[in-house]
Design a protein around this motif. Structure first.
Motif, mmCIF file in Angstrom:
data_model
loop_
_atom_site.group_PDB
_atom_site.id
_atom_site.type_symbol
_atom_site.label_atom_id
_atom_site.label_comp_id
_atom_site.label_asym_id
_atom_site.label_seq_id
_atom_site.Cartn_x
_atom_site.Cartn_y
_atom_site.Cartn_z
ATOM 1 N N GLN A 103 0.807 -1.213 0.000
ATOM 2 C CA GLN A 103 0.000 0.000 0.000
ATOM 3 C C GLN A 103 0.842 1.266 0.000
ATOM 4 N N SER A 104 2.031 1.205 0.560
ATOM 5 C CA SER A 104 2.887 2.379 0.664
ATOM 6 C C SER A 104 3.614 2.651 -0.652
ATOM 7 N N LEU A 105 3.538 3.893 -1.100
ATOM 8 C CA LEU A 105 4.264 4.282 -2.305
ATOM 9 C C LEU A 105 5.770 4.090 -2.118
ATOM 10 N N LEU A 106 6.271 4.421 -0.933
ATOM 11 C CA LEU A 106 7.698 4.239 -0.663
ATOM 12 C C LEU A 106 8.076 2.766 -0.778
ATOM 13 N N ASN A 107 7.256 1.886 -0.258
ATOM 14 C CA ASN A 107 7.534 0.452 -0.362
ATOM 15 C C ASN A 107 7.519 -0.009 -1.813
ATOM 16 N N ARG A 108 6.575 0.498 -2.603
ATOM 17 C CA ARG A 108 6.536 0.118 -4.018
ATOM 18 C C ARG A 108 7.794 0.600 -4.738
ATOM 19 N N TRP A 109 8.288 1.787 -4.382
ATOM 20 C CA TRP A 109 9.520 2.276 -4.999
ATOM 21 C C TRP A 109 10.733 1.485 -4.523
ATOM 22 N N LEU A 110 10.752 1.055 -3.264
ATOM 23 C CA LEU A 110 11.837 0.191 -2.789
ATOM 24 C C LEU A 110 11.851 -1.118 -3.576
ATOM 25 N N HIS A 111 10.683 -1.678 -3.815
ATOM 26 C CA HIS A 111 10.579 -2.899 -4.623
ATOM 27 C C HIS A 111 11.076 -2.656 -6.050
ATOM 28 N N THR A 112 10.605 -1.577 -6.645
ATOM 29 C CA THR A 112 10.972 -1.274 -8.028
ATOM 30 C C THR A 112 12.471 -1.054 -8.165
ATOM 31 N N THR A 113 13.033 -0.272 -7.267
ATOM 32 C CA THR A 113 14.472 0.003 -7.310
ATOM 33 C C THR A 113 15.270 -1.286 -7.150
ATOM 34 N N GLY A 114 14.908 -2.092 -6.164
ATOM 35 C CA GLY A 114 15.611 -3.352 -5.940
ATOM 36 C C GLY A 114 15.494 -4.295 -7.120
ATOM 37 N N THR A 115 14.313 -4.378 -7.704
ATOM 38 C CA THR A 115 14.099 -5.262 -8.856
ATOM 39 C C THR A 115 14.939 -4.824 -10.042
ATOM 40 N N ILE A 116 14.911 -3.535 -10.348
ATOM 41 C CA ILE A 116 15.686 -3.025 -11.490
ATOM 42 C C ILE A 116 17.181 -3.187 -11.246
ATOM 43 N N LEU A 117 17.647 -2.853 -10.043
ATOM 44 C CA LEU A 117 19.077 -3.002 -9.737
ATOM 45 C C LEU A 117 19.511 -4.465 -9.768
ATOM 46 N N SER A 118 18.659 -5.366 -9.305
ATOM 47 C CA SER A 118 19.029 -6.785 -9.322
ATOM 48 C C SER A 118 19.107 -7.317 -10.754
ATOM 49 N N ILE A 119 18.223 -6.842 -11.633
ATOM 50 C CA ILE A 119 18.292 -7.242 -13.047
ATOM 51 C C ILE A 119 19.578 -6.708 -13.673
ATOM 52 N N MET A 120 19.908 -5.445 -13.370
ATOM 53 C CA MET A 120 21.135 -4.864 -13.899
ATOM 54 C C MET A 120 22.367 -5.622 -13.392
ATOM 55 N N LEU A 121 22.382 -5.973 -12.106
ATOM 56 C CA LEU A 121 23.501 -6.722 -11.542
ATOM 57 C C LEU A 121 23.606 -8.098 -12.182
ATOM 58 N N PHE A 122 22.476 -8.754 -12.388
ATOM 59 C CA PHE A 122 22.468 -10.064 -13.034
ATOM 60 C C PHE A 122 23.082 -9.981 -14.430
ATOM 61 N N VAL A 123 22.657 -9.002 -15.217
ATOM 62 C CA VAL A 123 23.180 -8.832 -16.578
ATOM 63 C C VAL A 123 24.674 -8.514 -16.535
#
Length: 125
Positions: free
Chosen positions: A20-40
């Motif tokens: 429900q928290s916008l901050l939590n959704r952004w934490l998820h989004t940032t982590g997901t994008i950074l983890s994909i970048m790190l994987f690549v």
């Protein structure tokens, strides 16, 4: 623990009700994008030890958001694959600027899950 929905559509609704928290959704989004970048990066550079950090980068901020912002337990502990798919869907929607659509979906999801008795009052605000 409450039973999890069987189909992905209902699981997505439950997932949204836990974010429900916008901050939590952004934490998820940032982590997901950074983890994909790190994987690549690890794949291209053949830095195979770096793969060990992919889950830490992907889940670190998200779990912080659940425990300290949302004050709930991450669904990834109970349904890791479906939760990861929802993380990717959430990240894509956030990256495309569809947070308002997510908010509307979340409101409908919370209402529906509350009606079904799958969530209590603490998640319906």
């Amino acid at each position: 623990a409450d039973p999890l929905p069987d189909n992905f559509s209902e699981f997505w609704e439950l997932y949204l009700s836990e974010h429900q928290s916008l901050l939590n959704r952004w934490l998820h989004t940032t982590g997901t994008i950074l983890s994909i970048m790190l994987f690549v990066f690890c794949f291209i550079s053949k830095f195979y030890w770096g793969f060990l950090f992919v889950p830490l980068v992907g889940y670190g901020g998200a779990w912080f958001g659940h425990y300290f912002i949302e004050k709930n337990r991450p669904l990834s502990l109970r349904a890791p694959v479906r939760s990861l798919l929802c993380d990717y869907r959430l990240a894509l929607m956030m990256a495309l600027g569809q947070n308002n659509k997510l908010f509307d979906l979340r409101l409908r999801a919370v209402t529906q899950l509350h009606r079904l008795g799958m969530i209590g009052e603490q998640n319906s605000s």
